[in-house]
Design an enzyme around this catalytic site. Structure first.
Site: not given
Ligand code: CTP
Length: 421
Positions: A210, A339, A343
Protein backbone atom coordinates in the site's frame (compact mmCIF):
# COMPACT_ATOMS: atom_id res chain seq x y z
CA UNK A 1 21.09 18.47 21.21
CA UNK A 2 19.69 15.82 18.85
CA UNK A 3 16.14 16.81 19.73
CA UNK A 4 16.64 20.04 17.76
CA UNK A 5 16.87 18.00 14.55
CA UNK A 6 14.22 19.30 12.11
CA UNK A 7 12.66 21.58 14.76
CA UNK A 8 11.34 24.96 13.64
CA UNK A 9 12.55 27.70 15.92
CA UNK A 10 11.53 31.33 15.92
CA UNK A 11 14.23 33.50 17.45
CA UNK A 12 13.11 36.91 18.71
CA UNK A 13 15.90 39.45 19.14
CA UNK A 14 15.22 42.59 21.15
CA UNK A 15 17.31 45.75 21.45
CA UNK A 16 20.23 45.08 23.77
CA UNK A 17 23.99 44.96 23.31
CA UNK A 18 23.91 41.17 23.81
CA UNK A 19 22.28 41.01 20.35
CA UNK A 20 25.85 40.71 19.06
CA UNK A 21 25.74 37.08 20.33
CA UNK A 22 22.53 36.23 18.46
CA UNK A 23 24.20 35.20 15.16
CA UNK A 24 26.32 32.72 17.13
CA UNK A 25 23.13 31.36 18.73
CA UNK A 26 21.52 30.96 15.29
CA UNK A 27 24.60 29.09 14.06
CA UNK A 28 24.54 26.69 17.03
CA UNK A 29 20.82 26.01 16.61
CA UNK A 30 21.32 25.29 12.92
CA UNK A 31 24.35 23.08 13.63
CA UNK A 32 22.01 21.02 15.82
CA UNK A 33 19.63 20.58 12.86
CA UNK A 34 17.03 23.27 13.59
CA UNK A 35 15.41 25.52 11.00
CA UNK A 36 15.62 29.06 12.41
CA UNK A 37 13.57 32.12 11.49
CA UNK A 38 14.50 35.42 13.09
CA UNK A 39 12.14 38.19 14.22
CA UNK A 40 13.82 41.45 15.23
CA UNK A 41 12.37 44.38 17.10
CA UNK A 42 13.14 47.92 15.93
CA UNK A 43 15.59 48.26 18.83
CA UNK A 44 17.40 45.07 17.84
CA UNK A 45 18.00 46.49 14.35
CA UNK A 46 19.95 49.36 15.98
CA UNK A 47 22.43 46.85 17.40
CA UNK A 48 22.78 44.33 14.59
CA UNK A 49 21.60 44.24 11.00
CA UNK A 50 18.84 41.97 9.68
CA UNK A 51 21.21 41.12 6.82
CA UNK A 52 23.61 39.41 9.24
CA UNK A 53 20.81 37.33 10.71
CA UNK A 54 19.48 36.52 7.26
CA UNK A 55 22.91 35.28 6.21
CA UNK A 56 23.40 33.04 9.26
CA UNK A 57 19.82 31.74 9.43
CA UNK A 58 19.42 31.16 5.71
CA UNK A 59 15.92 32.63 6.03
CA UNK A 60 14.42 36.05 5.45
CA UNK A 61 14.37 38.11 8.65
CA UNK A 62 11.03 39.45 9.84
CA UNK A 63 10.96 42.87 11.47
CA UNK A 64 7.63 44.56 10.84
CA UNK A 65 4.14 43.63 11.87
CA UNK A 66 2.71 45.44 8.87
CA UNK A 67 5.05 44.11 6.23
CA UNK A 68 3.26 43.77 2.90
CA UNK A 69 5.73 41.18 1.55
CA UNK A 70 5.61 39.09 4.69
CA UNK A 71 1.81 39.22 4.79
CA UNK A 72 1.67 37.97 1.23
CA UNK A 73 4.11 35.13 1.83
CA UNK A 74 3.49 34.26 5.46
CA UNK A 75 1.30 36.34 7.75
CA UNK A 76 2.11 36.61 11.45
CA UNK A 77 -0.42 33.90 12.23
CA UNK A 78 1.27 31.48 9.85
CA UNK A 79 4.62 32.34 11.40
CA UNK A 80 3.17 31.70 14.86
CA UNK A 81 1.79 28.33 13.70
CA UNK A 82 5.06 27.46 11.98
CA UNK A 83 7.08 27.62 15.20
CA UNK A 84 7.74 24.51 17.28
CA UNK A 85 9.25 26.81 19.91
CA UNK A 86 9.94 30.53 20.36
CA UNK A 87 13.23 31.77 21.81
CA UNK A 88 13.83 35.38 22.79
CA UNK A 89 17.52 36.18 23.14
CA UNK A 90 18.41 38.73 24.24
CA UNK A 91 15.25 39.86 26.07
CA UNK A 92 15.57 43.38 27.46
CA UNK A 93 13.85 44.71 30.57
CA UNK A 94 11.39 46.53 28.32
CA UNK A 95 10.69 43.32 26.38
CA UNK A 96 9.83 41.46 29.60
CA UNK A 97 7.46 44.27 30.60
CA UNK A 98 5.77 44.23 27.22
CA UNK A 99 5.42 40.43 27.21
CA UNK A 100 4.04 40.47 30.77
CA UNK A 101 1.27 42.96 30.08
CA UNK A 102 0.36 41.24 26.83
CA UNK A 103 1.20 43.96 24.32
CA UNK A 104 0.70 43.05 20.66
CA UNK A 105 1.96 46.15 18.86
CA UNK A 106 4.95 44.71 17.05
CA UNK A 107 5.66 41.43 15.29
CA UNK A 108 7.39 39.69 18.19
CA UNK A 109 4.75 40.51 20.82
CA UNK A 110 2.01 39.58 18.35
CA UNK A 111 3.63 36.22 17.67
CA UNK A 112 3.85 35.51 21.38
CA UNK A 113 0.11 36.22 21.69
CA UNK A 114 -0.77 34.11 18.66
CA UNK A 115 1.37 31.03 19.30
CA UNK A 116 0.93 28.24 21.80
CA UNK A 117 4.48 26.96 21.26
CA UNK A 118 6.78 26.79 24.30
CA UNK A 119 8.75 29.99 24.95
CA UNK A 120 12.33 30.23 26.22
CA UNK A 121 13.61 33.67 27.23
CA UNK A 122 17.23 34.72 27.80
CA UNK A 123 17.15 38.09 29.61
CA UNK A 124 20.04 40.51 29.22
CA UNK A 125 20.25 43.90 30.91
CA UNK A 126 22.18 45.98 33.41
CA UNK A 127 22.39 44.23 36.79
CA UNK A 128 20.45 47.01 38.60
CA UNK A 129 17.68 46.81 35.98
CA UNK A 130 17.48 43.03 36.48
CA UNK A 131 17.18 43.44 40.27
CA UNK A 132 14.53 46.15 39.88
CA UNK A 133 11.19 45.25 41.50
CA UNK A 134 9.15 45.79 38.33
CA UNK A 135 11.48 43.57 36.26
CA UNK A 136 11.33 40.85 38.90
CA UNK A 137 7.53 41.02 38.98
CA UNK A 138 7.37 40.72 35.19
CA UNK A 139 9.82 37.80 35.33
CA UNK A 140 7.60 36.01 37.88
CA UNK A 141 4.42 36.72 35.91
CA UNK A 142 5.93 35.22 32.79
CA UNK A 143 7.23 32.18 34.67
CA UNK A 144 3.74 31.60 36.08
CA UNK A 145 2.43 31.76 32.54
CA UNK A 146 4.76 28.92 31.56
CA UNK A 147 7.59 30.88 29.94
CA UNK A 148 10.94 29.25 30.61
CA UNK A 149 14.02 31.30 31.38
CA UNK A 150 17.73 30.83 31.03
CA UNK A 151 19.99 33.24 32.91
CA UNK A 152 20.82 35.98 33.21
CA UNK A 153 24.39 34.98 34.03
CA UNK A 154 26.64 36.77 36.52
CA UNK A 155 29.77 38.61 35.48
CA UNK A 156 31.26 41.75 33.98
CA UNK A 157 28.77 43.72 31.89
CA UNK A 158 29.20 45.87 28.79
CA UNK A 159 28.30 48.96 30.87
CA UNK A 160 31.15 48.29 33.33
CA UNK A 161 28.97 46.92 36.17
CA UNK A 162 29.35 43.44 37.60
CA UNK A 163 26.42 41.22 38.63
CA UNK A 164 23.52 39.18 37.25
CA UNK A 165 22.37 40.53 33.91
CA UNK A 166 24.57 39.07 31.16
CA UNK A 167 22.88 36.99 28.51
CA UNK A 168 23.68 33.28 28.86
CA UNK A 169 26.15 31.89 26.35
CA UNK A 170 24.69 30.79 22.98
CA UNK A 171 25.72 27.15 23.51
CA UNK A 172 23.85 27.01 26.86
CA UNK A 173 20.78 28.62 25.28
CA UNK A 174 20.86 26.10 22.43
CA UNK A 175 21.07 23.25 24.95
CA UNK A 176 18.08 24.58 26.89
CA UNK A 177 16.18 24.95 23.62
CA UNK A 178 16.83 21.25 22.99
CA UNK A 179 15.48 20.48 26.48
CA UNK A 180 12.14 22.07 25.48
CA UNK A 181 11.56 19.02 23.30
CA UNK A 182 12.64 16.48 25.90
CA UNK A 183 9.61 16.42 28.14
CA UNK A 184 10.30 13.27 30.17
CA UNK A 185 6.57 12.51 29.84
CA UNK A 186 7.31 8.90 28.91
CA UNK A 187 10.37 8.44 31.14
CA UNK A 188 10.65 4.82 32.25
CA UNK A 189 8.23 3.57 29.56
CA UNK A 190 9.11 1.17 26.75
CA UNK A 191 7.27 1.92 23.53
CA UNK A 192 6.84 -0.74 20.87
CA UNK A 193 5.58 0.83 17.64
CA UNK A 194 4.80 -0.48 14.17
CA UNK A 195 5.13 1.76 11.12
CA UNK A 196 5.05 1.79 7.35
CA UNK A 197 3.46 -0.68 4.94
CA UNK A 198 3.87 -4.43 4.80
CA UNK A 199 4.65 -6.32 1.61
CA UNK A 200 2.95 -9.60 0.85
CA UNK A 201 4.85 -11.67 -1.69
CA UNK A 202 3.10 -13.11 -4.72
CA UNK A 203 6.16 -14.72 -6.20
CA UNK A 204 9.93 -13.99 -6.09
CA UNK A 205 9.51 -10.72 -8.04
CA UNK A 206 6.07 -9.37 -7.10
CA UNK A 207 4.23 -8.27 -3.99
CA UNK A 208 1.04 -6.58 -2.78
CA UNK A 209 1.43 -3.48 -0.62
CA UNK A 210 0.00 0.00 0.00
CA UNK A 211 0.98 3.68 -0.17
CA UNK A 212 2.00 4.13 3.48
CA UNK A 213 5.30 6.05 3.81
CA UNK A 214 5.79 5.45 7.56
CA UNK A 215 6.16 9.21 8.23
CA UNK A 216 3.60 9.30 11.05
CA UNK A 217 5.02 6.25 12.83
CA UNK A 218 8.62 7.50 12.56
CA UNK A 219 7.55 10.93 13.87
CA UNK A 220 5.81 9.24 16.82
CA UNK A 221 8.89 7.12 17.52
CA UNK A 222 11.04 10.27 17.57
CA UNK A 223 8.61 12.20 19.77
CA UNK A 224 8.40 9.29 22.21
CA UNK A 225 12.20 9.01 22.41
CA UNK A 226 12.35 12.75 23.10
CA UNK A 227 9.75 12.25 25.82
CA UNK A 228 12.12 9.80 27.51
CA UNK A 229 10.76 6.43 26.33
CA UNK A 230 12.90 3.52 25.24
CA UNK A 231 11.61 2.95 21.71
CA UNK A 232 11.55 -0.17 19.54
CA UNK A 233 10.26 0.56 16.06
CA UNK A 234 9.12 -2.33 13.85
CA UNK A 235 9.12 -0.91 10.34
CA UNK A 236 7.98 -2.18 6.99
CA UNK A 237 9.89 -1.12 3.83
CA UNK A 238 10.22 2.70 4.00
CA UNK A 239 12.70 5.32 2.81
CA UNK A 240 13.18 7.11 6.14
CA UNK A 241 16.13 7.57 8.51
CA UNK A 242 15.77 5.99 11.94
CA UNK A 243 15.33 8.78 14.54
CA UNK A 244 18.07 9.19 17.17
CA UNK A 245 17.89 6.83 20.18
CA UNK A 246 15.37 4.55 18.48
CA UNK A 247 15.99 0.85 17.84
CA UNK A 248 14.58 -0.01 14.42
CA UNK A 249 13.80 -3.55 13.28
CA UNK A 250 13.10 -3.91 9.58
CA UNK A 251 10.50 -6.40 8.49
CA UNK A 252 8.71 -7.12 5.23
CA UNK A 253 5.42 -8.96 5.71
CA UNK A 254 2.57 -8.78 8.24
CA UNK A 255 3.62 -12.13 9.68
CA UNK A 256 7.24 -10.88 10.10
CA UNK A 257 5.80 -7.83 11.85
CA UNK A 258 3.74 -9.95 14.23
CA UNK A 259 6.77 -12.11 15.06
CA UNK A 260 8.95 -9.07 15.81
CA UNK A 261 6.17 -7.50 17.90
CA UNK A 262 5.64 -10.67 19.94
CA UNK A 263 9.37 -10.91 20.59
CA UNK A 264 9.52 -7.41 22.07
CA UNK A 265 6.09 -7.33 23.70
CA UNK A 266 7.03 -8.65 27.15
CA UNK A 267 9.27 -5.61 27.84
CA UNK A 268 6.76 -3.06 26.50
CA UNK A 269 4.44 -0.84 28.49
CA UNK A 270 3.00 0.99 25.47
CA UNK A 271 2.11 -0.31 22.01
CA UNK A 272 1.24 1.97 19.09
CA UNK A 273 0.09 0.36 15.85
CA UNK A 274 0.68 2.95 13.15
CA UNK A 275 1.59 0.47 10.41
CA UNK A 276 -0.66 0.04 7.40
CA UNK A 277 -0.68 -3.74 7.64
CA UNK A 278 -1.96 -5.59 4.59
CA UNK A 279 -5.22 -7.15 5.74
CA UNK A 280 -4.82 -10.09 3.34
CA UNK A 281 -1.93 -11.95 1.68
CA UNK A 282 -1.86 -14.33 -1.28
CA UNK A 283 -2.73 -17.78 0.03
CA UNK A 284 0.76 -18.92 -0.87
CA UNK A 285 3.71 -17.13 -2.41
CA UNK A 286 4.87 -19.01 -5.49
CA UNK A 287 8.48 -20.24 -5.49
CA UNK A 288 8.94 -19.34 -9.13
CA UNK A 289 7.72 -16.39 -11.16
CA UNK A 290 4.04 -16.60 -12.10
CA UNK A 291 3.78 -16.78 -15.89
CA UNK A 292 0.95 -15.31 -17.95
CA UNK A 293 -1.38 -18.08 -19.06
CA UNK A 294 -1.57 -17.95 -22.86
CA UNK A 295 -4.98 -16.68 -24.02
CA UNK A 296 -6.16 -15.67 -20.50
CA UNK A 297 -7.20 -12.01 -19.96
CA UNK A 298 -8.05 -12.48 -16.30
CA UNK A 299 -6.29 -13.82 -13.28
CA UNK A 300 -7.84 -14.78 -9.94
CA UNK A 301 -5.81 -14.45 -6.81
CA UNK A 302 -6.83 -16.30 -3.70
CA UNK A 303 -6.09 -14.39 -0.51
CA UNK A 304 -6.07 -15.27 3.15
CA UNK A 305 -6.47 -12.95 6.12
CA UNK A 306 -3.36 -11.71 7.89
CA UNK A 307 -3.19 -11.72 11.69
CA UNK A 308 -4.48 -8.51 13.29
CA UNK A 309 -1.36 -7.47 15.17
CA UNK A 310 -3.04 -4.75 17.22
CA UNK A 311 -5.90 -7.01 18.30
CA UNK A 312 -3.40 -9.77 19.21
CA UNK A 313 -1.43 -7.36 21.41
CA UNK A 314 -4.58 -6.00 23.09
CA UNK A 315 -5.76 -9.54 23.83
CA UNK A 316 -2.41 -10.72 25.18
CA UNK A 317 -1.77 -11.46 28.83
CA UNK A 318 -0.38 -8.35 30.62
CA UNK A 319 -1.24 -6.26 27.57
CA UNK A 320 0.48 -2.88 27.44
CA UNK A 321 -1.46 0.37 26.92
CA UNK A 322 -2.60 -0.01 23.31
CA UNK A 323 -3.12 2.70 20.70
CA UNK A 324 -4.35 2.13 17.18
CA UNK A 325 -5.06 4.16 14.07
CA UNK A 326 -8.22 4.20 12.01
CA UNK A 327 -8.04 5.42 8.45
CA UNK A 328 -11.60 6.11 7.37
CA UNK A 329 -13.29 7.73 4.37
CA UNK A 330 -16.74 8.31 5.90
CA UNK A 331 -18.39 8.44 9.35
CA UNK A 332 -14.86 8.71 10.70
CA UNK A 333 -15.68 8.98 14.41
CA UNK A 334 -18.35 6.29 14.33
CA UNK A 335 -16.17 3.74 12.54
CA UNK A 336 -13.13 4.55 14.65
CA UNK A 337 -15.14 4.16 17.88
CA UNK A 338 -16.42 0.78 16.73
CA UNK A 339 -12.91 -0.31 15.74
CA UNK A 340 -11.57 0.70 19.14
CA UNK A 341 -14.19 -1.41 20.90
CA UNK A 342 -13.86 -4.36 18.54
CA UNK A 343 -10.10 -4.53 19.03
CA UNK A 344 -10.32 -3.81 22.76
CA UNK A 345 -7.71 -1.05 22.72
CA UNK A 346 -7.23 1.98 25.00
CA UNK A 347 -7.09 4.74 22.39
CA UNK A 348 -7.65 5.20 18.70
CA UNK A 349 -6.41 7.96 16.44
CA UNK A 350 -8.80 8.51 13.55
CA UNK A 351 -8.13 10.33 10.33
CA UNK A 352 -10.10 11.06 7.22
CA UNK A 353 -8.27 9.52 4.28
CA UNK A 354 -10.80 10.86 1.77
CA UNK A 355 -9.04 14.25 2.06
CA UNK A 356 -5.97 14.52 -0.16
CA UNK A 357 -4.27 17.31 1.87
CA UNK A 358 -3.68 15.05 4.89
CA UNK A 359 -2.79 11.46 5.72
CA UNK A 360 -0.96 8.95 3.49
CA UNK A 361 2.20 10.46 2.03
CA UNK A 362 1.32 14.05 3.02
CA UNK A 363 3.47 16.02 5.47
CA UNK A 364 0.45 17.13 7.50
CA UNK A 365 -2.37 15.35 9.23
CA UNK A 366 -5.48 16.15 11.26
CA UNK A 367 -6.92 13.61 13.65
CA UNK A 368 -9.60 12.87 16.21
CA UNK A 369 -8.45 10.95 19.27
CA UNK A 370 -10.93 8.66 21.02
CA UNK A 371 -10.40 7.24 24.49
CA UNK A 372 -11.88 3.94 25.54
CA UNK A 373 -12.81 5.14 29.05
CA UNK A 374 -15.18 7.70 27.55
CA UNK A 375 -16.87 5.04 25.45
CA UNK A 376 -17.33 2.83 28.48
CA UNK A 377 -18.76 5.67 30.61
CA UNK A 378 -21.22 6.98 28.05
CA UNK A 379 -22.25 3.42 27.10
CA UNK A 380 -24.21 3.21 30.35
CA UNK A 381 -26.85 5.72 29.26
CA UNK A 382 -26.67 5.82 25.51
CA UNK A 383 -28.58 3.55 23.18
CA UNK A 384 -27.74 5.60 20.10
CA UNK A 385 -24.50 4.20 18.71
CA UNK A 386 -23.75 7.28 16.68
CA UNK A 387 -24.21 9.61 19.66
CA UNK A 388 -22.09 7.23 21.67
CA UNK A 389 -19.25 7.33 19.18
CA UNK A 390 -19.57 11.12 18.87
CA UNK A 391 -19.32 11.55 22.62
CA UNK A 392 -16.13 9.51 22.60
CA UNK A 393 -14.31 12.01 20.37
CA UNK A 394 -12.37 13.56 23.19
CA UNK A 395 -9.84 15.56 21.26
CA UNK A 396 -9.49 16.91 17.75
CA UNK A 397 -5.96 17.87 16.79
CA UNK A 398 -6.29 20.31 13.93
CA UNK A 399 -4.23 20.06 10.76
CA UNK A 400 -0.55 20.41 11.52
CA UNK A 401 2.82 19.06 10.50
CA UNK A 402 3.29 15.34 11.31
CA UNK A 403 6.19 16.11 13.68
CA UNK A 404 4.05 18.57 15.68
CA UNK A 405 1.13 16.17 15.60
CA UNK A 406 3.37 13.38 16.88
CA UNK A 407 4.46 15.47 19.88
CA UNK A 408 0.86 16.36 20.70
CA UNK A 409 -0.23 12.75 20.39
CA UNK A 410 2.61 11.53 22.62
CA UNK A 411 1.60 14.10 25.27
CA UNK A 412 -2.04 12.93 25.05
CA UNK A 413 -1.04 9.26 25.23
CA UNK A 414 1.29 9.89 28.20
CA UNK A 415 -1.47 11.75 30.09
CA UNK A 416 -4.01 9.09 29.33
CA UNK A 417 -1.62 6.30 30.36
CA UNK A 418 -0.94 8.10 33.64
CA UNK A 419 -4.68 8.52 34.30
CA UNK A 420 -5.51 4.90 33.56
CA UNK A 421 -2.71 3.35 35.65
N1 CTP B 1 -3.67 -3.33 12.28
C1 CTP B 1 -2.81 -4.32 12.71
N2 CTP B 1 -2.78 -5.51 12.05
C2 CTP B 1 -3.56 -5.74 10.98
C3 CTP B 1 -4.42 -4.72 10.54
C4 CTP B 1 -4.45 -3.54 11.19
O1 CTP B 1 -2.09 -4.12 13.67
N3 CTP B 1 -3.51 -6.90 10.36
C5 CTP B 1 -3.73 -2.06 13.01
C6 CTP B 1 -3.22 -0.87 12.25
O2 CTP B 1 -1.86 -0.66 12.50
C7 CTP B 1 -4.09 0.24 12.80
C8 CTP B 1 -5.41 -0.44 13.04
O3 CTP B 1 -5.08 -1.81 13.27
O4 CTP B 1 -3.63 0.71 14.05
C9 CTP B 1 -6.30 -0.31 11.84
O5 CTP B 1 -7.33 -1.23 11.98
P1 CTP B 1 -8.07 -1.93 10.71
O6 CTP B 1 -9.28 -2.60 11.24
O7 CTP B 1 -7.16 -2.74 9.92
O8 CTP B 1 -8.43 -0.70 9.92
P2 CTP B 1 -8.47 -0.59 8.40
O9 CTP B 1 -7.20 -1.04 7.76
O10 CTP B 1 -8.89 0.80 8.14
O11 CTP B 1 -9.55 -1.70 8.08
P3 CTP B 1 -11.07 -1.68 7.71
O12 CTP B 1 -11.02 -1.99 6.29
O13 CTP B 1 -11.66 -2.73 8.56
O14 CTP B 1 -11.61 -0.31 8.04
Amino acid sequence: MQSLQNKRLLLGITGGIAAYKSPDLVRRLRDAGADVKVVMTRGACEFITPLTLQAVSGNRVHADLLDADAEAAMGHIELARWADAILVAPATSDALARFAIGRADDLLTTLLRASDAPVLVAPAMNQAMWRDVATQENYQTLQQRGYQFIGPAEGAQACGDTGAGRMSEPLEIAQRAADLFESGLLAGQHLLITAGPTREALDPVRYLSNFSTGKMGFALAQAAAEAGAKVTLIAGPVALDTPPHVECIDIVSARDMLEAVQKHLPQSSLFIASAAVADFRPISAQDSKIKKAVGEDRMTLEMVKNPDILACVAASENAPFTVGFAAETNDVIKHAGEKMQRKGINMIIANDVSRDDIGFGADANEVAVLFNQALAKSAVNSADENALAQSAAQTIIEKCDKQQLARRLIALIANNMAESS
